[in-house]
Design an enzyme around this catalytic site. Sequence first.
Site, mmCIF file in Angstrom:
data_model
loop_
_atom_site.group_PDB
_atom_site.id
_atom_site.type_symbol
_atom_site.label_atom_id
_atom_site.label_comp_id
_atom_site.label_asym_id
_atom_site.label_seq_id
_atom_site.Cartn_x
_atom_site.Cartn_y
_atom_site.Cartn_z
ATOM 1 N N ASP A 128 13.346 14.840 1.678
ATOM 2 C CA ASP A 128 12.537 14.295 2.769
ATOM 3 C C ASP A 128 12.956 12.879 3.164
ATOM 4 O O ASP A 128 12.298 12.259 4.010
ATOM 5 C CB ASP A 128 11.062 14.284 2.379
ATOM 6 C CG ASP A 128 10.424 15.654 2.469
ATOM 7 O OD1 ASP A 128 10.988 16.521 3.172
ATOM 8 O OD2 ASP A 128 9.372 15.867 1.839
ATOM 9 N N ARG A 185 8.135 12.311 -3.562
ATOM 10 C CA ARG A 185 8.708 11.416 -2.564
ATOM 11 C C ARG A 185 8.812 9.962 -3.020
ATOM 12 O O ARG A 185 9.462 9.159 -2.351
ATOM 13 C CB ARG A 185 7.894 11.484 -1.263
ATOM 14 C CG ARG A 185 7.928 12.839 -0.578
ATOM 15 C CD ARG A 185 7.522 12.737 0.876
ATOM 16 N NE ARG A 185 8.504 11.973 1.642
ATOM 17 C CZ ARG A 185 8.346 11.640 2.923
ATOM 18 N NH1 ARG A 185 7.245 11.994 3.564
ATOM 19 N NH2 ARG A 185 9.274 10.951 3.561
ATOM 20 N N ARG A 230 -3.121 10.689 3.345
ATOM 21 C CA ARG A 230 -2.043 9.993 2.636
ATOM 22 C C ARG A 230 -2.406 8.513 2.409
ATOM 23 O O ARG A 230 -2.937 8.150 1.366
ATOM 24 C CB ARG A 230 -0.727 10.105 3.433
ATOM 25 C CG ARG A 230 -0.250 11.550 3.648
ATOM 26 C CD ARG A 230 0.237 12.207 2.369
ATOM 27 N NE ARG A 230 0.744 13.548 2.579
ATOM 28 C CZ ARG A 230 1.964 13.855 2.964
ATOM 29 N NH1 ARG A 230 2.843 12.899 3.218
ATOM 30 N NH2 ARG A 230 2.352 15.124 3.101
ATOM 31 N N HIS A 279 -0.436 12.807 8.895
ATOM 32 C CA HIS A 279 -0.023 11.441 9.177
ATOM 33 C C HIS A 279 -0.486 11.072 10.585
ATOM 34 O O HIS A 279 -0.500 11.920 11.485
ATOM 35 C CB HIS A 279 1.507 11.298 9.136
ATOM 36 C CG HIS A 279 2.073 10.996 7.801
ATOM 37 N ND1 HIS A 279 3.374 11.319 7.471
ATOM 38 C CD2 HIS A 279 1.559 10.397 6.702
ATOM 39 C CE1 HIS A 279 3.632 10.930 6.233
ATOM 40 N NE2 HIS A 279 2.541 10.375 5.748
ATOM 41 N N CYS A 330 9.058 10.981 12.965
ATOM 42 C CA CYS A 330 9.224 11.003 11.509
ATOM 43 C C CYS A 330 10.639 10.595 11.105
ATOM 44 O O CYS A 330 10.837 9.972 10.060
ATOM 45 C CB CYS A 330 8.926 12.393 10.960
ATOM 46 S SG CYS A 330 7.189 12.874 11.025
#
Length: 275
Positions: free
Chosen positions: A70, A95, A140, A169, A269
């Site tokens: 990612d 992550r 998040r 997000h 992103c």
Amino acid sequence: MSEPRVPRRRRYLVCEPRHFAVQYAINPWMHPDVKVDVDLAQEQWRTLIRAYQTHGHTVDLVEPVAGLPDMVFAANSAVVIEGRVFGALFHAPERRPESVPYDTWFKQAGYAVQRPEAVCEGEGDLVPTGRYVLAGTGFRTTPEAHREAQEFFGVPVIGLRLVDPYFYHLDTALFVLDDGSGEREENIAYYPDAFSPGSREVLARLYPDAVLATRQDAMVFGLNSVSDGRHVFIAPGATALAEQVAARGYVPVPVDLSEFQKAGGGIKCCTQEIR
């Protein structure tokens, strides 16, 4: 038709999707049994970079790291305002190692990096608008990180609660059309139902002239867009949203990043703005 908008040259940090894959599931879009076409992903990503460069923007590259699939989602790595870098502390353990190569890149480029103490996922949830930083929470980034960011930047941080897991997000539910540079009023586009009732009221008060997207356009990552003040780099499937922004005098630039949607990502992103 509104008068033509004026673009502002931007500087973007990106990461090649050399190791991109869906190896785990940390949002509703991710299904490890769905195969990613890495060659197609790389071609789509290169098309995005060419679009930025064609429109006069500077693109910097951070070297991808094997085992971090990612890492291509550069926006999650930090928030940069006036040369000040507020880094990331990822919610998912998978992550968390991504922050190291990004912090290294910024430090080697001459920036000091402030590491958050609370969970914070960069521009994924902290969206600078000009006057404010709009800050998502609910899935998040935590409200504690919002407070850290306000203390660090000295810019008012407006907390917004996300309530739909498909829009985990803030940058999947909202983007900045204009940051108020020059004589323009800052403005945004967003999908109202991604937010709690109180957060919808806040957005309506702050941005009464905002572009309101449909769920259909939001679900094809139409709100994971990037605007330079004139050109809006947008998912081609978000046709109604593209029509709305065009009616406001912006120029839609469709870029297909459909392979990245398999991991819950899109144009924004993949794009970290260095302000």
